[in-house]
Write an enzyme that holds these catalytic residues in place. Sequence first.
Site, PDB file in Angstrom:
ATOM      1  N   CYS A  64       0.838  -1.207   0.000  1.00 41.32           N
ATOM      2  CA  CYS A  64       0.000   0.000   0.000  1.00 41.32           C
ATOM      3  C   CYS A  64       0.876   1.262   0.000  1.00 41.32           C
ATOM      4  CB  CYS A  64      -0.980  -0.039   1.179  1.00 41.32           C
ATOM      5  SG  CYS A  64      -2.360   1.100   0.935  1.00 41.32           S
ATOM      6  N   HIS A  73      -3.870  -4.975  -0.187  1.00 35.71           N
ATOM      7  CA  HIS A  73      -3.371  -5.482   1.095  1.00 35.71           C
ATOM      8  C   HIS A  73      -3.413  -7.007   1.114  1.00 35.71           C
ATOM      9  CE1 HIS A  73      -3.033  -1.753   3.454  1.00 35.71           C
ATOM     10  NE2 HIS A  73      -3.978  -1.312   2.646  1.00 35.71           N
ATOM     11  N   GLU A 129      -2.253  -8.942   3.328  1.00 33.93           N
ATOM     12  CA  GLU A 129      -2.505  -9.372   4.715  1.00 33.93           C
ATOM     13  C   GLU A 129      -3.972  -9.249   5.088  1.00 33.93           C
ATOM     14  OE1 GLU A 129      -1.454  -6.489   3.798  1.00 33.93           O
ATOM     15  OE2 GLU A 129      -1.974  -4.919   5.236  1.00 33.93           O
TER      16      GLU A 129
END
Lengths: 202, 248
Positions: free
Chosen positions: A80, A181, A183
Site C-alpha cells: 500500500c 493489502h 494481509e
Amino acid sequence: MIAIVDYGMGNVASVQKALNFLNLQSIITNDHKLIAESNYIVLPGVGSFKQGMANLKEQKLDELLTKLVINEKKNFLGICLGMQLIAEFGNEPEKCDGLGWIKGEVKKMESNLLRIPQMGWNDIDIKNETYFNGILSRDFYFIHSYHFDVANKNDVSSYVNYGDKLVSSIQRENIFATQFHPEKSQESGLQLLRNYFLNAKS
Amino acid sequence: MLKVRIIPILTFNGLGLVKTKKFSSPRMVGNAVQAARVYNSRGVDELIFLDISASQQNRKINLKLVADVIKECYMPVGIGGGISSIDDINNLLKIGADKVIIKTKALIDKTFIKECVSFFGSQCISISIDAIKNGDDYSIFNKLNLELNLEDFITDMNECHVGEFVVTSVDCDGMMNGFDVNLINRVASKTNIPIIAVGGGGNMTHFNDLFLNSTTEAVGSASIFHFTQYTPLDIKMELQKINKPVRL
C-alpha cells in the site's frame, strides 16, 4: 528473519499476524542494525505520502533502506503506502520526493463516475505470475485514493481496473510491492505472501 | 471490477454484543471474539466493530477486546466508539484496525476530522451518519442535543475528504423491514465518497431492493445474521442473480 519496518504509519500488526499464521518469523522494528541483518524487509503503511516520507527521513530509514535494497539487493516487499513510497514523486497532500527506486509518480485518482477512495475487493490482471502461482481467487482488498503511475511498464506485475487501468503490483529484481493489502485479502493474500517468502531470493 | 461488499456489524455496549431496535432496547447477542471467528471462517468481505456506548458513557474503547477481535480477522476491520484523539486512532491502528469509524467527535469538531485525514489519509477515516426522519428531511441522530441537517453534515464531511460514510437509518435499525433506500440515495447524491448502507435488512428481497434502487456498493447488517439462518454468502448469491459483482 523478516523485518517489518515500524515508521509510525500504522498497520504493522496486521502484517505480522499474517506472517505468524504462515509460521514466518518476523520482527517489527525501526532499529537500523536489525533491519540490516534481516533477509527480507517489509514496508507496510497507511496514511499520507508526505507524512510517510517525513517519518522515514526522521529516523534516516530512507537512506538505510535505499542502501540495503538498491545497493545490496536485499529482498523488499512494499504494501500500500509502502509501494507508493518507492516512487520518484508523490502528491499527497502536495508534490514531494519519494524513495525513487521505481520510476514514476503517485497521483490522486480522479473520477466523476466512481467513488474515491477505491474501497473493497477487486480482481487483478496478472502480468508477471512469479508470486501469484496457485492463487485461487484474483480478488484482493484495495483501499486507496492515490495510484502509482509507473513509467516503465516492465516494472508492473499486475493491473486493477477502477475507471482506469491502475497498477496493482510492481516487480523488479529484488523489489515486489502491492497496492492492495495481501494481509487483508484472506486466502489469496496469504497464498501470495507464502509464495513471496518461499521464492524471493537475494 | 470492484465487488459489492457485505459487511457484518458487531455492536458492543461495554459488556457484550447487543443488537438494538431504533437505537434502543439492546438485546444481548453473544460474544464478540466468537462472532469474529465465525465471520472470518465464512470469508466475509469486511467486518465492523462498534462500541455504541463509549462516547455516551465517556469512556474509551476496550483495546484488549478489540485486539482479540482483530486477531481473528484476516480481512479488513473497521472499528468505532469513543474516538476523539489522534492517539485513540494510533492505538487502534497499532493493533491492526484498518479503518476507524468516527461519529460523535465528527458532529462537533470538523477541524479534528481534517487533522485525522491529513495524518492518516482519507482511506483510514470513516464517518458514521446516523440519520433519523424528520418530516420529509433527515437529521443527524445524536445525544448532544445538536440540531444537524443530513445534507449540511455531508457537505462538511466532504470538505474534510473523509474516506467513507457508514449511513445508518435509525428508523430502520433492527426492524428487519427493509432499507431506507431514499436515505441512501439522498446521501449518494451529495457525495462521491463510498457509502455503506445500514439498517433494515431482514430478508433477501430487502438486499435486492437496496442494490437495484441505489448506487451503493456496500451494505452493513447485523440482525439478519444474528436472528436468521442467512449468511453473508447467501446475500451474495442472491445479488449475483441480479448481476451485481460479488466475491464468492
